[in-house]
Design a protein around this motif. Sequence first.
Motif, mmCIF file in Angstrom:
data_model
loop_
_atom_site.group_PDB
_atom_site.id
_atom_site.type_symbol
_atom_site.label_atom_id
_atom_site.label_comp_id
_atom_site.label_asym_id
_atom_site.label_seq_id
_atom_site.Cartn_x
_atom_site.Cartn_y
_atom_site.Cartn_z
ATOM 1 N N SER A 224 2.035 4.229 3.115
ATOM 2 C CA SER A 224 0.953 4.950 2.443
ATOM 3 C C SER A 224 0.361 4.156 1.297
ATOM 4 O O SER A 224 -0.832 4.263 1.003
ATOM 5 C CB SER A 224 1.455 6.298 1.925
ATOM 6 O OG SER A 224 1.939 7.092 2.983
ATOM 7 N N ALA A 225 1.214 3.392 0.617
ATOM 8 C CA ALA A 225 0.745 2.606 -0.528
ATOM 9 C C ALA A 225 1.724 1.467 -0.763
ATOM 10 O O ALA A 225 2.929 1.612 -0.548
ATOM 11 C CB ALA A 225 0.647 3.484 -1.780
ATOM 12 N N ARG A 226 1.182 0.330 -1.198
ATOM 13 C CA ARG A 226 2.043 -0.804 -1.535
ATOM 14 C C ARG A 226 1.498 -1.490 -2.776
ATOM 15 O O ARG A 226 0.324 -1.857 -2.832
ATOM 16 C CB ARG A 226 2.126 -1.796 -0.378
ATOM 17 C CG ARG A 226 2.966 -3.027 -0.731
ATOM 18 C CD ARG A 226 3.316 -3.850 0.460
ATOM 19 N NE ARG A 226 4.104 -5.023 0.073
ATOM 20 C CZ ARG A 226 4.682 -5.855 0.921
ATOM 21 N NH1 ARG A 226 4.565 -5.632 2.230
ATOM 22 N NH2 ARG A 226 5.366 -6.890 0.484
ATOM 23 N N GLY A 227 2.376 -1.637 -3.771
ATOM 24 C CA GLY A 227 1.998 -2.313 -5.003
ATOM 25 C C GLY A 227 3.101 -3.237 -5.444
ATOM 26 O O GLY A 227 4.142 -3.343 -4.801
ATOM 27 N N PRO A 228 2.922 -3.908 -6.566
ATOM 28 C CA PRO A 228 3.925 -4.876 -7.026
ATOM 29 C C PRO A 228 5.255 -4.245 -7.434
ATOM 30 O O PRO A 228 6.303 -4.859 -7.285
ATOM 31 C CB PRO A 228 3.243 -5.547 -8.226
ATOM 32 C CG PRO A 228 2.191 -4.576 -8.658
ATOM 33 C CD PRO A 228 1.723 -3.899 -7.421
ATOM 34 N N SER A 229 5.225 -3.009 -7.951
ATOM 35 C CA SER A 229 6.475 -2.376 -8.378
ATOM 36 C C SER A 229 6.664 -0.982 -7.795
ATOM 37 O O SER A 229 7.680 -0.347 -8.040
ATOM 38 C CB SER A 229 6.530 -2.279 -9.910
ATOM 39 O OG SER A 229 5.471 -1.458 -10.394
ATOM 40 N N LYS A 230 5.712 -0.508 -7.007
ATOM 41 C CA LYS A 230 5.812 0.825 -6.425
ATOM 42 C C LYS A 230 5.172 0.835 -5.049
ATOM 43 O O LYS A 230 4.060 0.339 -4.872
ATOM 44 C CB LYS A 230 5.133 1.866 -7.322
ATOM 45 C CG LYS A 230 5.114 3.275 -6.724
ATOM 46 C CD LYS A 230 4.366 4.261 -7.612
ATOM 47 C CE LYS A 230 4.267 5.623 -6.958
ATOM 48 N NZ LYS A 230 3.513 6.595 -7.775
ATOM 49 N N SER A 231 5.896 1.405 -4.079
ATOM 50 C CA SER A 231 5.362 1.562 -2.724
ATOM 51 C C SER A 231 5.811 2.906 -2.160
ATOM 52 O O SER A 231 6.770 3.511 -2.638
ATOM 53 C CB SER A 231 5.837 0.431 -1.807
ATOM 54 O OG SER A 231 5.297 -0.802 -2.203
ATOM 55 N N ARG A 232 5.097 3.331 -1.133
ATOM 56 C CA ARG A 232 5.424 4.607 -0.479
ATOM 57 C C ARG A 232 5.313 4.450 1.021
ATOM 58 O O ARG A 232 4.324 3.885 1.529
ATOM 59 C CB ARG A 232 4.482 5.712 -0.960
ATOM 60 C CG ARG A 232 4.684 7.056 -0.242
ATOM 61 C CD ARG A 232 3.717 8.114 -0.751
ATOM 62 N NE ARG A 232 3.790 9.343 0.028
ATOM 63 C CZ ARG A 232 4.686 10.306 -0.168
ATOM 64 N NH1 ARG A 232 5.585 10.160 -1.119
ATOM 65 N NH2 ARG A 232 4.696 11.393 0.562
ATOM 66 N N ILE A 233 6.339 4.951 1.729
ATOM 67 C CA ILE A 233 6.295 4.978 3.180
ATOM 68 C C ILE A 233 6.496 6.410 3.667
ATOM 69 O O ILE A 233 6.974 7.274 2.924
ATOM 70 C CB ILE A 233 7.373 4.068 3.804
ATOM 71 C CG1 ILE A 233 8.786 4.545 3.398
ATOM 72 C CG2 ILE A 233 7.150 2.600 3.415
ATOM 73 C CD1 ILE A 233 9.910 3.780 4.071
ATOM 74 N N VAL A 234 6.113 6.640 4.914
ATOM 75 C CA VAL A 234 6.386 7.909 5.573
ATOM 76 C C VAL A 234 7.288 7.600 6.757
ATOM 77 O O VAL A 234 6.976 6.740 7.581
ATOM 78 C CB VAL A 234 5.094 8.595 6.043
ATOM 79 C CG1 VAL A 234 5.423 9.888 6.785
ATOM 80 C CG2 VAL A 234 4.180 8.891 4.858
ATOM 81 N N LEU A 235 8.423 8.287 6.829
ATOM 82 C CA LEU A 235 9.371 8.048 7.904
ATOM 83 C C LEU A 235 8.913 8.717 9.196
ATOM 84 O O LEU A 235 8.015 9.555 9.196
ATOM 85 C CB LEU A 235 10.749 8.589 7.513
ATOM 86 C CG LEU A 235 11.338 8.094 6.190
ATOM 87 C CD1 LEU A 235 12.747 8.642 6.014
ATOM 88 C CD2 LEU A 235 11.340 6.578 6.138
ATOM 89 N N HIS A 236 9.541 8.340 10.286
ATOM 90 C CA HIS A 236 9.201 8.951 11.576
ATOM 91 C C HIS A 236 9.458 10.457 11.565
ATOM 92 O O HIS A 236 8.840 11.198 12.325
ATOM 93 C CB HIS A 236 10.018 8.295 12.697
ATOM 94 C CG HIS A 236 9.684 6.853 12.917
ATOM 95 N ND1 HIS A 236 8.459 6.442 13.385
ATOM 96 C CD2 HIS A 236 10.412 5.725 12.725
ATOM 97 C CE1 HIS A 236 8.438 5.118 13.475
ATOM 98 N NE2 HIS A 236 9.608 4.661 13.086
#
Length: 582
Positions: A224-236
């Motif tokens: 969902s989002a990727r940054g240098p110190s914070k990212s977000r994923i959505v699992l299956h």
Amino acid sequence: MNNRDVIEMFDRVADMLAIRGDQIHRILAYRKAAESIGDLGRDINQIYAEGSLTDIPGIGKTLAAKIEEMLTTGELEFYDRLSEEVPPSLVDLLRVEGLGPKRVKQIYDNLGVVTLEELTAAAAAGKLSELPRMGKKTEAKLLAAIEALQKHGDERALLGDAWPVAQEILTLLAEVPGVSKTAVAGSLRRMRETIGDVDLLVAAGDPEPVMELFCNLDLAESVSARGPSKSRIVLHSGLGVDLRVLPPERWGTLLSYFTGSKDHNVRLRELALKQGLSLNEHAFTPVDGASGNGGAEILCDNEEAVYGTLGLSYIAPTLREDRGEIEAAQADRLPQLVQLADLRADLHMHTTWSDGRLTILEMAQAAQARGLHSIVISDHSASLGIANGISIERLLQQREDINAANEEMGPEFTILHGTEMEIKADGRLDYPEDVLTQLDFVIASLHTSLSQPREQVTDRLLNAVWNPFVDMIAHPTGRLLPDRAGADLDMDMVLESAAATGTILEINANPRRLDLRDTHVRRALQLGVKIAINSDAHRAEQIDLLHYGVATAQRGWATAADVVNTWPLADLLATIKGDDHG
């Protein structure tokens, strides 16, 4: 289609087949397939590309072909044909407590109701009470259940689903070179019974390789989002996971800030401001005009330093809900919370004599392997036929098996003979007193007729609490998360009666129950009620669920002294035999 799409389709098909009245084995085949796909942790499209669909437990050639059809066409012809007989929207009606497949079909066949809105309107108009075996009371209960669903229904994940996934991801992240610390945060670290998203924290000098691994996990359906110190994923599975990475020297403030709760953090920031400091996830910083620490940041590489800077004793994550923990820390009166290692016994488990998977000896061996010294075998009583409840004759015969298993286990382990006795709808108990006197430990519990009016269902439970032969009440409300709210008990009356009689109340550690709730535990302890933390295990690996019960006890401020199955067995037995239940 992805994993969630296939799971949703198979679950929906199973529900529609149940409404249609198909054979149970066919319905269960779809449910098992959906469950297995939910446990995969990998993209099912990859498994299909490898030609390995039939390697998934419960997936044979027929279901594999259906999965292939969905993955390649985005549709399922069988579902379309089934929808001509059973409107798919009927599945939503099954979410209403008290509505099973047969009753949904009855309502549909007689009233043509296909949606929740139409069901609500039919109930409000008194049309449901005109159907056979319904009546005004049932209609009123269904209206209340619809209201509860609309009020409380959400998409929060269960603690027991989110915790193992978070630990799996953290194990992978910990292997990245340069990572020194990992932790869960948020409501998951505070061990709330349900959580929104999973918050993960990592201490590392270079966040880039951590983010690279995280955003390319097989568990991830999308980023969902990727940054240098914070990212977000959505699992299956649909669960969202946030990751934050900061340098190790800022670990304490990072972990404290993102653990929460919001109200707890507000109190911490207020204390910091009184000292001329601003507190966030990075550090303590002097506010304008303050001269503390020469105007430089105060870094904390552990949480103890955060609380120490504020003049507080360390506060365990399970207490951080702004329920008096700040004041207790200021006065150095925080409880020494019960720990998993404190548990010596499990007072509630099942075997092949009722609905368990293992024999008495096998359950004893599994408990001993996990460091326990004793267990209570508490198979279901006769009235709970769905759980293969055992008759009086079989219950008395079971003693022979327990004696043989005790001899096999030797003197370092003790198996007690008990029962989980049903409290019937009319308040009577399943076994007579002359049978209960022959048991070492007697549990009573509610499983059926949970939607009775408050006064009636409370009286049922109190009948067991005040019975001199009942030692413990298991999972008092009978709730099942997330959809079954359980009995509407007068908990004040239940807790006061348990205190008066010395009856033990259980924290059922199964994450679908966690019953007593943490707030009820806190009140119970204030009244002097005895608490037990039990697994209610039906197979060996469910004993490992005890840590969820311990966390619930901690959230209720319980110490080891408050929990009877931390006591030496002799002390517990002496207390039980010495109780006068009124």
